[in-house]
Design an enzyme around this catalytic site. Structure first.
Site: not given
Length: 704
Positions: A172, A194, A414-416, A484-485, A503, A509
């Site tokens: 990122e 970051n 959404h699963h963080e 993502h990530e 992502e 963002e």
């Protein structure tokens, strides 16, 4: 197209050192030579149209705790060449059919003193070279640990590069444009803050790496089919302009645990004297295995909106309450806490998004912050962060499911994970089943922060295997994944097309975290998107973040016309209209393009391209005769000139052109745009202004 395989055998068992073996691409533009150096070290070089692209470069692997590594003392014992030619249909993509045509050289090497064998397999396409190491079944090489892969890419000059710093945990970053010789001096400035980052060298860079030589040759270095192996970075010897592979280590510092038979990912070199051909290359996909999912009828491109941007900007929050200094799932009673009044994922608000999606023809709604645990989710090295099934008191899972279904809208889960991959794997089956029970067919997963187990990195072999496990487990439940990530893609979506987005780069963002360079989106398609589509989350119409959150002084470095064009230039079968409902209601005429633009294609033609400066692409919507065109521009105003010769002869079309106004500018006048209509045919031409940080978008609808 019918498969054609022709094989020739060259037995060189009695040669101590082989003469150079030459491989040409199908059309003859590329010539690759393989040879052993005087000490038995494997090497290769690559030429494009008689110009040296890769000078003599060494190949091999350094092993841990082994008396002798796989670096030298090799002899050639077998060599085979073949030709392969087929066409295949992707489940979704930029084209409805992809040709896979290459010439192959597979060289079997035997190491003196160890009697170990490896195969180096080269595939030479008309757009570049792929090669990998293969370890066949054998007595003397079964289990081994890679200390470092020693693959070299010796550059033929001090090229201009578009690079981000070498890092084990994040991509990122904004891209830096410089000469290769300048990377060391710019490395500290290239780093931006970051939440999780680990640099390894002042001359380390990440792939996909885009370069341009002084004589106009475009070169891209990357990898394909990253499975059960560590992510490859590149470390530059800036005295000799030689890149060498640098794998991501695990918590022990080891870079790969291998068991034969096995192989490395493909190392890829895409080359052209036309930047458009770099963008059009499908070599990365072609080096991956065919689709392993038998029934793909449930995998569908998705255009969505969501409760997300308001949290990113700080207008609302993921957390339900501000009263809890810590959360222990299963014991914390949220019904006894005071809501903070800023929680975005509440039932009434989500229903507003469902209504908007239904009214304007969007497929789905994403909601972040719906589940318990967000009060202390990050930065505490906490293993049990979320259970992925327990909603906050103000989020009615069943009620929202029924309401969305009544409106013909799907919900995206959404699963963080907060980087706790062990916790995610413990809960994964239950979480995926919860999704299916409640009508969710797609998940956006996140891996923010340092990885748990502690000491692991986002890009090492163990975590790469976790991402693959999550993807394959999702396929068992017929769930599409947008990670993502996670690790940057390497064409895996051919094999598992339920990977509809990633992502793994600096996305929209960051426009709310201080901004990205205005030419960022003219670089990403040449770098990050080489391996697969990105969930870039475009469609921002309000550029001044203080209007959403007075404490956020960020500015989106883009014009509205540029934001519209991103739906074409940032290819993805998963596209979000990321801004707030009220901003789309403020600009309904511009929003019309987002509603109209397709997300799956029969044909794509790159019309103009120069990394860091501009990209223009035309795409034909799948199953129709309608086209859409997008142009994104860098920091300098320019006039884009294109032809409409991609349109069908004898047909007339109505083109609606969404363009920057004459005084538009990403910083001073980002919301200035014009809309005009004109009739076009395949003989029409367009000369169109693109403002700094601007662009244009066109819908081209066949006249009936």
């Amino acid at each position: 197209m019918k498969n054609l395989i022709v094989t020739a055998f060259f037995l060189l068992a009695f040669c101590t050192h082989s003469k150079a073996q030459q491989l040409k691409s199908p059309e003859g533009k590329f010539v690759m030579e393989f040879s052993l150096l005087s000490d038995g070290t494997p090497s290769y070089n690559l030429k494009y149209k008689n110009k040296e692209v890769i000078k003599s470069s060494k190949l091999g692997l350094e092993l841990k705790n082994d008396a002798k590594s796989l670096l030298n003392d090799f002899t050639v014992v077998d060599s085979k060449t073949s030709t392969f030619d087929e066409s295949w249909k992707p489940v979704w993509g930029e084209q409805n059919q992809i040709r896979n045509h290459y010439n192959e050289l597979a060289v079997t090497l035997n190491q003196k003193g160890t009697d170990r064998q490896i195969i180096i397999r080269f595939r030479l396409f008309d757009d570049g070279l792929g090669f990998r190491y293969e370890f066949p079944t054998q007595k003397n090489l079964t289990y081994f640990v890679i200390k470092e892969e020693r693959t070299q890419f010796a550059m033929a000059g001090d090229h201009t590069a578009f690079w981000i710093p070498g890092d084990y945990d994040t991509q990122e970053y904004d891209y830096t444009q410089s000469k290769l010789s300048e990377i060391r001096g710019l490395s500290e400035k290239a780093y931006t803050a970051n939440v999780s980052q680990k640099s390894f060298s002042p001359t380390g860079v990440q792939t996909s790496l885009m370069m341009k030589s002084a004589d106009g040759i475009y070169i891209n270095l990357h990898e394909a089919a990253l499975i059960d192996y560590s992510c490859m970075h590149l470390n530059l010897d800036d005295k000799n302009m030689v890149f060498e592979s640098w794998l991501t280590p695990d918590a022990n510092g080891d870079k790969g645990y291998m068991q034969a038979p096995n192989h490395s990912p493909w190392r890829t070199i895409i080359v052209s004297d036309d930047a458009r051909q770099i963008l059009a290359s499908k070599m990365t996909l072609n080096l991956n295995d065919p689709c392993k999912i038998e029934d793909t009828s449930w995998i569908k491109p998705v255009k969505y909106i969501g409760v997300w941007w308001e949290m990113i900007t700080g207008k609302s929050s993921w957390a339900y309450t501000d009263e809890l200094p810590s959360v222990q799932l299963g014991t914390t009673d949220y019904t006894k806490t005071k809501p903070n009044g800023k929680h975005g994922a509440n039932t009434a608000h989500v229903k507003e998004y469902i209504d908007f999606a239904s009214q304007h023809g969007f497929d789905a709604v994403l909601v972040e912050g719906w589940n318990e645990g967000w009060e202390d989710w990050f930065g505490h090295s906490k293993d049990y962060v979320f259970d992925f099934v327990t909603p906050y008191p103000d989020f009615d899972v069943k009620g929202i499911q029924a309401y969305a279904k009544s409106k013909g809208v799907k919900m995206i889960m959404h699963h963080e994970t907060s980087g706790s991959v062990r916790n995610y794997e413990r809960h994964m089956d239950k979480a995926y089943q919860f999704m299916k029970d409640n009508g969710y067919d797609a998940v956006k997963s996140g891996y923010v922060g340092d990885i748990l187990p502690r000491g692991e990195n986002h890009y090492n072999q163990w975590i790469v295997n976790h991402y693959q496990y999550a993807l394959e487990k999702a396929a068992d439940y017929k769930i599409m994944v947008n990670a993502h990530e996670a690790i940057r893609p390497t064409g895996i979506s051919r094999t598992y097309p339920n990977l509809i987005g990633n992502e793994s780069a600096r996305g929209t963002e960051y426009q709310a975290f201080g901004g990205s360079k205005p030419n960022h989106v003219t670089v990403l398609p040449f770098t990050r998107l080489i391996g697969g589509p990105m969930d870039y989350t475009p469609g921002i119409f309000e550029m001044d973040m203080t209007k959403l959150n007075p404490d956020n002084k960020s500015h989106v470095n883009s014009t509205i016309a540029n934001q519209l064009a991103l739906y074409l230039t940032m290819y993805s079968p998963l596209q979000m209209a990321a801004d707030l409902i009220e901003h789309y209601n403020k600009f309904p005429d511009a929003f019309q393009f987002i509603k109209d633009v397709a997300i799956d294609w029969d044909q794509s033609n790159y019309l103009e391209a120069e990394p860091g400066d501009y990209i223009t692409v035309a795409r034909k919507a799948k199953g129709t005769n309608n086209w859409f065109v997008g142009n994104v521009n860098g920091e300098t105003s320019r006039t884009s000139n294109i032809k409409f010769d991609f349109l069908e002869k004898g047909k007339k079309y109505t083109a609606t052109i969404y363009a920057d106004a004459k005084d538009a500018h990403y910083k001073t006048n980002p919301q200035a745009y014009t809309i005009r209509k004109m009739t076009v045919t395949n003989k029409s031409k367009l000369s169109q202004l693109s403002a700094p940080g601007g662009g244009y978008a066109i819908s081209i609808i066949e006249n009936k």
